[in-house]
Motif scaffolding. Structure first.
Motif, PDB file in Angstrom:
ATOM      1  N   GLU A  65       7.210   5.509  -3.275  1.00 43.67           N
ATOM      2  CA  GLU A  65       8.021   5.260  -4.459  1.00 43.67           C
ATOM      3  C   GLU A  65       8.881   3.999  -4.352  1.00 43.67           C
ATOM      4  O   GLU A  65       9.436   3.552  -5.364  1.00 43.67           O
ATOM      5  CB  GLU A  65       8.918   6.464  -4.744  1.00 43.67           C
ATOM      6  N   SER A  66       9.015   3.418  -3.171  1.00 42.66           N
ATOM      7  CA  SER A  66       9.788   2.180  -3.047  1.00 42.66           C
ATOM      8  C   SER A  66       9.020   0.976  -3.602  1.00 42.66           C
ATOM      9  O   SER A  66       9.599  -0.084  -3.826  1.00 42.66           O
ATOM     10  CB  SER A  66      10.206   1.923  -1.601  1.00 42.66           C
ATOM     11  N   ILE A  67       7.726   1.141  -3.846  1.00 43.59           N
ATOM     12  CA  ILE A  67       6.924   0.105  -4.501  1.00 43.59           C
ATOM     13  C   ILE A  67       7.172   0.236  -6.000  1.00 43.59           C
ATOM     14  O   ILE A  67       7.067   1.330  -6.552  1.00 43.59           O
ATOM     15  CB  ILE A  67       5.422   0.290  -4.198  1.00 43.59           C
ATOM     16  N   ARG A  71       0.851  -1.192   0.000  1.00 39.11           N
ATOM     17  CA  ARG A  71       0.000   0.000   0.000  1.00 39.11           C
ATOM     18  C   ARG A  71       0.882   1.235   0.000  1.00 39.11           C
ATOM     19  O   ARG A  71       1.938   1.265   0.623  1.00 39.11           O
ATOM     20  CB  ARG A  71      -0.918  -0.012   1.219  1.00 39.11           C
ATOM     21  N   TYR A  72       0.435   2.248  -0.673  1.00 38.86           N
ATOM     22  CA  TYR A  72       1.210   3.465  -0.822  1.00 38.86           C
ATOM     23  C   TYR A  72       1.603   4.055   0.533  1.00 38.86           C
ATOM     24  O   TYR A  72       2.672   4.624   0.686  1.00 38.86           O
ATOM     25  CB  TYR A  72       0.420   4.480  -1.652  1.00 38.86           C
ATOM     26  N   ASP A  73       0.755   3.872   1.536  1.00 41.61           N
ATOM     27  CA  ASP A  73       1.045   4.407   2.875  1.00 41.61           C
ATOM     28  C   ASP A  73       1.943   3.493   3.709  1.00 41.61           C
ATOM     29  O   ASP A  73       2.247   3.791   4.860  1.00 41.61           O
ATOM     30  CB  ASP A  73      -0.245   4.713   3.637  1.00 41.61           C
ATOM     31  N   GLY A  74       2.358   2.354   3.147  1.00 41.02           N
ATOM     32  CA  GLY A  74       3.270   1.446   3.843  1.00 41.02           C
ATOM     33  C   GLY A  74       2.617   0.364   4.656  1.00 41.02           C
ATOM     34  O   GLY A  74       3.306  -0.446   5.283  1.00 41.02           O
ATOM     35  N   GLY A 116      -6.755   7.006  -3.072  1.00 41.19           N
ATOM     36  CA  GLY A 116      -5.510   7.594  -3.558  1.00 41.19           C
ATOM     37  C   GLY A 116      -4.766   8.250  -2.408  1.00 41.19           C
ATOM     38  O   GLY A 116      -5.340   9.044  -1.663  1.00 41.19           O
ATOM     39  N   GLY A 117      -3.510   7.918  -2.248  1.00 39.73           N
ATOM     40  CA  GLY A 117      -2.693   8.467  -1.166  1.00 39.73           C
ATOM     41  C   GLY A 117      -2.587   7.555   0.034  1.00 39.73           C
ATOM     42  O   GLY A 117      -1.671   7.693   0.833  1.00 39.73           O
ATOM     43  N   ASP A 125      -1.126   4.859  -5.123  1.00 38.50           N
ATOM     44  CA  ASP A 125      -0.328   6.012  -5.514  1.00 38.50           C
ATOM     45  C   ASP A 125      -1.284   7.066  -6.086  1.00 38.50           C
ATOM     46  O   ASP A 125      -2.010   6.793  -7.041  1.00 38.50           O
ATOM     47  CB  ASP A 125       0.687   5.565  -6.567  1.00 38.50           C
ATOM     48  N   PRO A 126      -1.317   8.270  -5.521  1.00 38.94           N
ATOM     49  CA  PRO A 126      -2.263   9.271  -6.005  1.00 38.94           C
ATOM     50  C   PRO A 126      -2.032   9.668  -7.468  1.00 38.94           C
ATOM     51  O   PRO A 126      -2.992   9.989  -8.178  1.00 38.94           O
ATOM     52  CB  PRO A 126      -2.067  10.455  -5.062  1.00 38.94           C
TER      53      PRO A 126
END
Length: 90
Positions: A31-33, A18-21, A72-73, A77-78
């Protein structure tokens, strides 16, 4: 097992991040995904929501788009969500 397609395997492995980790299996964030995993996550979610599943009712295109937009966010990724929203409105 091929080194030519290793980037695909990494993306498939990471598409539940998930974008939030808060995702899995490695707790990657932002961005590490891998970019392909971030794209795949949105596409897979849309496909899962808008197609029949034995464990839940199918959602309309509009319902799926609305839910993805809200995530998103956090889950997604937004920037990928923004592109998805533009493409889905065509």
């Amino acid at each position: 097992a091929s080194t030519d397609t290793a980037y695909i395997a990494k993306s498939v492995l990471a598409h539940h991040e998930r974008y939030d980790g808060s995702g899995y299996p490695n707790g990657l964030k932002g961005e590490s995904i891998p970019i392909m995993a971030r794209i795949l996550a949105v596409a897979d979610t849309y496909e899962a929501m808008t197609n029949e599943r034995p464990y839940r009712t199918t959602r309309t295109k509009e319902e799926a788009i609305s839910e993805i937009s809200c995530l998103g966010g956090s889950q997604f990724d937004p920037a990928i969500v923004d592109v998805f929203l533009k493409i889905s409105s065509v």
